[in-house]
Design an enzyme around this catalytic site. Sequence first.
Site, short mmCIF file in Angstrom:
data_model
loop_
_atom_site.label_atom_id
_atom_site.label_comp_id
_atom_site.label_asym_id
_atom_site.label_seq_id
_atom_site.Cartn_x
_atom_site.Cartn_y
_atom_site.Cartn_z
N ASN A 168 -5.50 51.53 17.81
CA ASN A 168 -6.33 51.70 16.61
C ASN A 168 -7.79 51.32 16.86
O ASN A 168 -8.56 51.11 15.92
CB ASN A 168 -5.75 50.89 15.45
CG ASN A 168 -5.76 49.40 15.76
OD1 ASN A 168 -5.97 48.99 16.90
ND2 ASN A 168 -5.55 48.58 14.74
N ASP A 205 9.12 36.92 24.73
CA ASP A 205 8.76 35.60 25.22
C ASP A 205 9.23 34.56 24.20
O ASP A 205 9.05 34.77 23.00
CB ASP A 205 7.23 35.52 25.38
CG ASP A 205 6.82 34.81 26.65
OD1 ASP A 205 7.24 33.66 26.84
OD2 ASP A 205 6.07 35.40 27.45
N ASP A 220 -4.73 50.06 23.36
CA ASP A 220 -5.23 49.81 22.01
C ASP A 220 -5.13 51.11 21.20
O ASP A 220 -5.90 52.04 21.41
CB ASP A 220 -6.68 49.32 22.11
CG ASP A 220 -7.32 49.14 20.74
OD1 ASP A 220 -6.58 49.07 19.74
OD2 ASP A 220 -8.57 49.05 20.70
N HIS A 224 0.67 37.14 34.26
CA HIS A 224 -0.53 36.94 33.45
C HIS A 224 -1.20 35.60 33.71
O HIS A 224 -2.21 35.30 33.08
CB HIS A 224 -0.14 37.04 31.97
CG HIS A 224 0.79 35.94 31.58
ND1 HIS A 224 2.08 35.88 32.06
CD2 HIS A 224 0.61 34.84 30.80
CE1 HIS A 224 2.66 34.78 31.59
NE2 HIS A 224 1.79 34.14 30.82
N GLU A 249 11.08 30.32 32.77
CA GLU A 249 9.96 29.85 33.58
C GLU A 249 10.23 28.37 33.78
O GLU A 249 10.11 27.59 32.84
CB GLU A 249 8.63 30.08 32.86
CG GLU A 249 7.46 29.76 33.76
CD GLU A 249 6.20 29.43 32.99
OE1 GLU A 249 5.12 29.67 33.52
OE2 GLU A 249 6.30 28.90 31.87
N ASP A 284 -1.98 46.74 21.31
CA ASP A 284 -1.07 46.51 20.18
C ASP A 284 0.28 47.18 20.39
O ASP A 284 0.50 47.88 21.39
CB ASP A 284 -1.74 47.00 18.88
CG ASP A 284 -2.40 48.35 19.08
OD1 ASP A 284 -1.71 49.28 19.54
OD2 ASP A 284 -3.63 48.48 18.82
O1 TEU Z 1 2.84 28.77 31.67
C1 TEU Z 1 3.28 27.48 31.91
C2 TEU Z 1 3.08 27.03 33.27
O2 TEU Z 1 2.59 27.69 34.13
C3 TEU Z 1 3.54 25.67 33.45
O3 TEU Z 1 4.69 25.51 32.70
C4 TEU Z 1 3.82 25.37 34.86
O4 TEU Z 1 5.07 24.82 34.92
C5 TEU Z 1 2.85 24.39 35.40
O5 TEU Z 1 1.58 24.97 35.41
C6 TEU Z 1 3.28 23.88 36.76
O6 TEU Z 1 2.61 24.45 37.81
C7 TEU Z 1 3.29 29.31 30.50
C8 TEU Z 1 2.65 30.63 30.25
O7 TEU Z 1 2.98 31.52 31.28
C9 TEU Z 1 1.17 30.42 30.10
O8 TEU Z 1 0.48 31.62 29.92
C10 TEU Z 1 0.94 29.49 28.92
O9 TEU Z 1 -0.42 29.17 28.84
C11 TEU Z 1 1.74 28.21 29.03
O10 TEU Z 1 3.09 28.47 29.38
C12 TEU Z 1 1.75 27.47 27.73
O11 TEU Z 1 2.60 28.07 26.83
CA CA Z 2 -5.56 47.45 18.47
#
Ligand code: TEU
Ligand code: CA
Length: 539
Positions: free
Chosen positions: A23, A98, A21, A316, A248, A29
Amino acid sequence: MERKWWETAIGYQIYPRSFYDSNNDGIGDLQGIIAKLPYIKDLGVDFIWINPIYASPNVDNGYDISDYQAIHPDFGTMEDFKELLTKAHDLGLKIVMDLVVNHTSDQHPWFQEALKGKDNPYRDYYLWADATPDRMPNDWQSFFGGSTWQYDEKSKQAYFHIFAPEQPDLNWKNPKVREEIYQMIRWWLDLGIDGFRLDAISHIQKEPWDFKITDNPWAPFMNVAGIDEYMQDLKGIFDEYPIVTIGEASGVTSKKAVKWTNREGYLDMIFELEHQVREGQPGHERINVLGWKKVVSRWQKDLNANGWNALYVENHDNPRINSILGNESEQSAKAIATAFLFMKGTPFIYQGQEIGMTNFPFTSVEQLDAKDSYSHYQELLKQGVEPSEALQQICHWTRDHSRTPMQWQDSDEAGFSQAQPWLAVNPNYQEINVAEQEERPDSLLNFYKQAIQLRKTPLFVDGNYELHLAGHPQVIAYTRNTAEQSALVLVNLSDQEVVVDLPNRVVQPMAKVMLANVTEPKLQKRMTLAPFAAMIFEY
Ligand code: TEU
Ligand code: CA
């Protein structure tokens, strides 16, 4: 065969809200990332994937986008982004963004228009079907809990969402939607970014609404027939740029992943979601070593000649690996690093993994931020689960463990910010932080730096993967082989001493140690491995 830049590269994932962070408003950020570029460079990685930084009401922390071509003010401005891109490039670091195109935010102007009624030109940007308040078009369930449908009183229809109701799914069947998305993608690529991580990309195509679910509740929107046409379009655009694309793509099996990731594939690599093989009672699960080994080894095998793997153990969306596979010690974190980093593919390191950050000791539901955790908690209560038990179950596996602020120093708020952070700092920041580990030669951070350099040698880029001791429940052993050189990676992933007998052909008397978290290991047929011992031999 000529190597692509991303085949020899290592990625570093940044969750920007929690990185640094600049600021002091409690939120990480873009200027914070810029300030820490030298740290990232020094780690030895080659590119950074940044979780969403676009305009968003933050129902799902940026995965609900209200303007694809604007930076969220929490993170800074478009000027800040361009500065980040330039400064990263000056250091030889690439930037991957992303790309979230399965859905938008319900606050996106397209959806706001769509809500105005059935005749609105944007209505078909989303998926609608006739419904009544107590009768939805079908019984499909969303990933975040509850129906995939949200009723709209005004039009007596419901719209479709596989995540939160505030994340309506886009209608990819509509050519206008695809055109808008493709233009937006080109806009970012023309700005000079180095690639995309494609969020939830295997879900963009849906089965007809009368599809009947049998065993897998997500089947109606996991890699459904017809998706290939859209992926082919995307590939056409991506091929015009020297970028990396990482999908993903849950539901794309290791067999099908060949077609997705070979040299003619839609994408360069995909994150598989199968390897999270858990064991134990709800609220106490851990990663099952044998299950994990089996899944990743199958992916290694199926993509060995054709296709490419993305390697990761943290992101994450999951708890900290050193809490659910290791015992939260540096020794176990080194063991896990050794086990996954030397497989074939492009490795990703998630912020804080390199210093062994651990799960957060959550004690109440108010401490949680993640939307899905909260709705799963409510669902468990509805099912009659005791509140304390429900809390244990969701706290154990919540995505918030990995989202606590990065631990830079032993000062207040771990040096992440001088204000109170948006999510609490893990109380162990005085023991686990970057500053301390930079100073200490045998720290996990220094182990990662050493491992990253070693990882870039041709043997670990090109070598074939071969699993040994396949059925062993605690130890992972594999070789990487090229015509010139071989290496044996041997890791005890348990907190017990283990004795193993290696196959004769890997027991090479002249073997040299390349990397280890124990002193002077020797390669011999019968190996006694201390708890979480890890070693790589070269011959
Ligand atoms: O995660 C999506 C995700 O984990 C699902 O698409 C997955 O295929 C499913 O749970 C099957 O096990 C992504 C991001 O990484 C996540 O942080 C977001 O919350 C989500 O997409 C929505 O955009
Ligand atoms: Ca900040």
